[in-house]
Motif scaffolding. Structure first.
Motif, PDB file in Angstrom:
ATOM      1  N   LYS A   4     -91.599 -51.217 -51.949  1.00  0.00           N
ATOM      2  CA  LYS A   4     -91.270 -52.419 -52.727  1.00  0.00           C
ATOM      3  C   LYS A   4     -92.426 -52.772 -53.664  1.00  0.00           C
ATOM      4  CE  LYS A   4     -88.071 -55.163 -50.001  1.00  0.00           C
ATOM      5  NZ  LYS A   4     -87.898 -56.425 -49.291  1.00  0.00           N
ATOM      6  N   PHE A   5     -93.648 -52.688 -53.103  1.00  0.00           N
ATOM      7  CA  PHE A   5     -94.832 -53.027 -53.890  1.00  0.00           C
ATOM      8  C   PHE A   5     -94.975 -52.075 -55.079  1.00  0.00           C
ATOM      9  CE2 PHE A   5     -99.464 -52.760 -54.679  1.00  0.00           C
ATOM     10  CZ  PHE A   5     -99.700 -54.085 -55.029  1.00  0.00           C
ATOM     11  N   LEU A   6     -94.781 -50.793 -54.850  1.00  0.00           N
ATOM     12  CA  LEU A   6     -94.923 -49.791 -55.910  1.00  0.00           C
ATOM     13  C   LEU A   6     -93.771 -49.828 -56.904  1.00  0.00           C
ATOM     14  CD1 LEU A   6     -96.346 -46.765 -53.908  1.00  0.00           C
ATOM     15  CD2 LEU A   6     -97.574 -48.311 -55.444  1.00  0.00           C
ATOM     16  N   SER A   7     -92.639 -50.410 -56.515  1.00  0.00           N
ATOM     17  CA  SER A   7     -91.503 -50.492 -57.430  1.00  0.00           C
ATOM     18  C   SER A   7     -91.657 -51.622 -58.452  1.00  0.00           C
ATOM     19  CB  SER A   7     -90.199 -50.659 -56.643  1.00  0.00           C
ATOM     20  OG  SER A   7     -90.164 -51.926 -56.021  1.00  0.00           O
ATOM     21  N   ILE A   8     -92.643 -52.500 -58.249  1.00  0.00           N
ATOM     22  CA  ILE A   8     -92.897 -53.587 -59.200  1.00  0.00           C
ATOM     23  C   ILE A   8     -93.447 -52.967 -60.487  1.00  0.00           C
ATOM     24  CG2 ILE A   8     -94.245 -55.676 -59.630  1.00  0.00           C
ATOM     25  CD1 ILE A   8     -94.315 -56.162 -56.646  1.00  0.00           C
ATOM     26  N   ASP A   9     -93.086 -53.572 -61.597  1.00  0.00           N
ATOM     27  CA  ASP A   9     -93.536 -53.095 -62.904  1.00  0.00           C
ATOM     28  C   ASP A   9     -95.071 -52.980 -62.917  1.00  0.00           C
ATOM     29  OD1 ASP A   9     -93.710 -52.414 -65.572  1.00  0.00           O
ATOM     30  OD2 ASP A   9     -93.291 -54.441 -66.312  1.00  0.00           O
ATOM     31  N   LYS A  10     -95.567 -51.882 -63.428  1.00  0.00           N
ATOM     32  CA  LYS A  10     -97.015 -51.601 -63.437  1.00  0.00           C
ATOM     33  C   LYS A  10     -97.787 -52.641 -64.242  1.00  0.00           C
ATOM     34  CE  LYS A  10     -96.316 -47.850 -61.150  1.00  0.00           C
ATOM     35  NZ  LYS A  10     -96.059 -48.050 -59.769  1.00  0.00           N
ATOM     36  N   LYS A  11     -97.186 -53.200 -65.271  1.00  0.00           N
ATOM     37  CA  LYS A  11     -97.864 -54.231 -66.073  1.00  0.00           C
ATOM     38  C   LYS A  11     -98.082 -55.493 -65.241  1.00  0.00           C
ATOM     39  CE  LYS A  11     -96.260 -52.624 -70.548  1.00  0.00           C
ATOM     40  NZ  LYS A  11     -95.451 -52.921 -71.733  1.00  0.00           N
ATOM     41  N   ILE A  12     -97.103 -55.820 -64.421  1.00  0.00           N
ATOM     42  CA  ILE A  12     -97.233 -56.998 -63.549  1.00  0.00           C
ATOM     43  C   ILE A  12     -98.307 -56.741 -62.499  1.00  0.00           C
ATOM     44  CG2 ILE A  12     -96.064 -58.417 -61.832  1.00  0.00           C
ATOM     45  CD1 ILE A  12     -93.511 -58.098 -63.488  1.00  0.00           C
ATOM     46  N   LEU A  13     -98.314 -55.541 -61.938  1.00  0.00           N
ATOM     47  CA  LEU A  13     -99.358 -55.191 -60.963  1.00  0.00           C
ATOM     48  C   LEU A  13    -100.744 -55.266 -61.588  1.00  0.00           C
ATOM     49  CD1 LEU A  13     -97.847 -52.193 -58.934  1.00  0.00           C
ATOM     50  CD2 LEU A  13     -98.292 -54.510 -58.138  1.00  0.00           C
ATOM     51  N   PHE A  19    -106.020 -60.738 -62.514  1.00  0.00           N
ATOM     52  CA  PHE A  19    -106.096 -62.151 -62.149  1.00  0.00           C
ATOM     53  C   PHE A  19    -106.861 -62.348 -60.839  1.00  0.00           C
ATOM     54  CE2 PHE A  19    -104.314 -65.994 -60.153  1.00  0.00           C
ATOM     55  CZ  PHE A  19    -104.657 -66.928 -61.129  1.00  0.00           C
ATOM     56  N   VAL A  20    -106.520 -61.557 -59.828  1.00  0.00           N
ATOM     57  CA  VAL A  20    -107.209 -61.641 -58.535  1.00  0.00           C
ATOM     58  C   VAL A  20    -108.686 -61.277 -58.703  1.00  0.00           C
ATOM     59  CG1 VAL A  20    -107.374 -60.589 -56.233  1.00  0.00           C
ATOM     60  CG2 VAL A  20    -105.157 -61.303 -57.123  1.00  0.00           C
ATOM     61  N   GLY A  21    -108.972 -60.269 -59.512  1.00  0.00           N
ATOM     62  CA  GLY A  21    -110.364 -59.873 -59.772  1.00  0.00           C
ATOM     63  C   GLY A  21    -111.167 -60.992 -60.418  1.00  0.00           C
ATOM     64  N   ILE A  22    -110.557 -61.667 -61.396  1.00  0.00           N
ATOM     65  CA  ILE A  22    -111.245 -62.786 -62.061  1.00  0.00           C
ATOM     66  C   ILE A  22    -111.509 -63.908 -61.069  1.00  0.00           C
ATOM     67  CG2 ILE A  22    -110.939 -64.635 -63.768  1.00  0.00           C
ATOM     68  CD1 ILE A  22    -109.482 -62.535 -65.525  1.00  0.00           C
ATOM     69  N   ILE A  23    -110.500 -64.251 -60.270  1.00  0.00           N
ATOM     70  CA  ILE A  23    -110.667 -65.324 -59.272  1.00  0.00           C
ATOM     71  C   ILE A  23    -111.783 -64.966 -58.288  1.00  0.00           C
ATOM     72  CG2 ILE A  23    -109.555 -66.561 -57.363  1.00  0.00           C
ATOM     73  CD1 ILE A  23    -108.579 -67.421 -60.143  1.00  0.00           C
ATOM     74  N   LEU A  24    -111.773 -63.738 -57.772  1.00  0.00           N
ATOM     75  CA  LEU A  24    -112.818 -63.310 -56.826  1.00  0.00           C
ATOM     76  C   LEU A  24    -114.195 -63.334 -57.482  1.00  0.00           C
ATOM     77  CD1 LEU A  24    -111.068 -60.385 -54.907  1.00  0.00           C
ATOM     78  CD2 LEU A  24    -111.680 -62.651 -54.021  1.00  0.00           C
ATOM     79  N   SER A  25    -114.297 -62.936 -58.731  1.00  0.00           N
ATOM     80  CA  SER A  25    -115.582 -62.947 -59.437  1.00  0.00           C
ATOM     81  C   SER A  25    -116.109 -64.365 -59.590  1.00  0.00           C
ATOM     82  CB  SER A  25    -115.443 -62.299 -60.817  1.00  0.00           C
ATOM     83  OG  SER A  25    -115.112 -60.945 -60.705  1.00  0.00           O
ATOM     84  N   VAL A  26    -115.244 -65.280 -59.999  1.00  0.00           N
ATOM     85  CA  VAL A  26    -115.653 -66.672 -60.177  1.00  0.00           C
ATOM     86  C   VAL A  26    -116.083 -67.279 -58.847  1.00  0.00           C
ATOM     87  CG1 VAL A  26    -114.820 -68.996 -60.780  1.00  0.00           C
ATOM     88  CG2 VAL A  26    -114.295 -67.052 -62.268  1.00  0.00           C
TER      89      VAL A  26
END
Length: 174
Positions: A4-13, A19-26
């Protein structure tokens, strides 16, 4: 689940990953900055007197890490910060009965503090001779932490010729 996770559009992933990387960096940057602050350092009960004397000193506008951590590299700073933090956690949990009434810096910390003194006060060293003692804190021991950390020796005047003798000279000019 993985399908299911891999079936999500690659752009959304990609968007979610960035987004998660930016949040973790901040969060990491803000967390590290907070752990450099006097407010964080004073949150341990053994640091209350140290913080209060620091807040009453000429260095009160600085962060604790400005003096107590090396600035030659991020890796060295973080390694020293982690080592110090582990020691503080130990003393505040398992070693509470071993906490001395007056805190003293370790030999490694003294070297770091001395390098940081020189880093900030290099212009003074260029204009005034300061080679009488081994380190900045030999004479300026209680300065960064105000009156509560000045030893009895701080208030005693230098003996005649003491500074000159420590520089290799003598009082005898003949």
């Amino acid at each position: 689940m993985l399908k299911k996770f891999l079936s999500i559009d690659k752009k959304i992933l990609l968007f979610i990953g960035v987004f998660v990387g930016i949040i973790l960096s901040v969060v990491t940057v803000k967390g590290l900055a907070y752990t450099d602050s006097p407010e964080f350092c004073s949150s341990c009960h053994i640091m209350t007197q140290v913080h209060d004397s620091f807040a009453d000193s000429t260095h009160a506008e600085l962060a604790c890490s400005d003096c107590h951590l090396p600035h030659d590299s991020v890796v060295n700073k973080l390694a020293n910060k982690a080592k110090s933090g582990v020691g503080h956690v130990y003393y505040n949990t398992l070693g509470a009965d071993k906490i001395p009434k007056v805190l003293h810096t370790t030999e490694n910390s003294q070297e770091i503090i001395n390098e940081n003194c020189i880093g900030c006060h290099q212009q003074t060293l260029n204009n005034v001779s300061h080679d009488a003692k081994d380190s900045c804190t030999s004479c300026h021991d209680g300065l960064p932490h105000g009156n509560d950390f000045k030893t009895e020796d701080y208030f005693k005047p230098a003996k005649p010729g003491e500074l000159l003798e420590n520089k290799g000279g003598t009082m005898n000019n003949g």
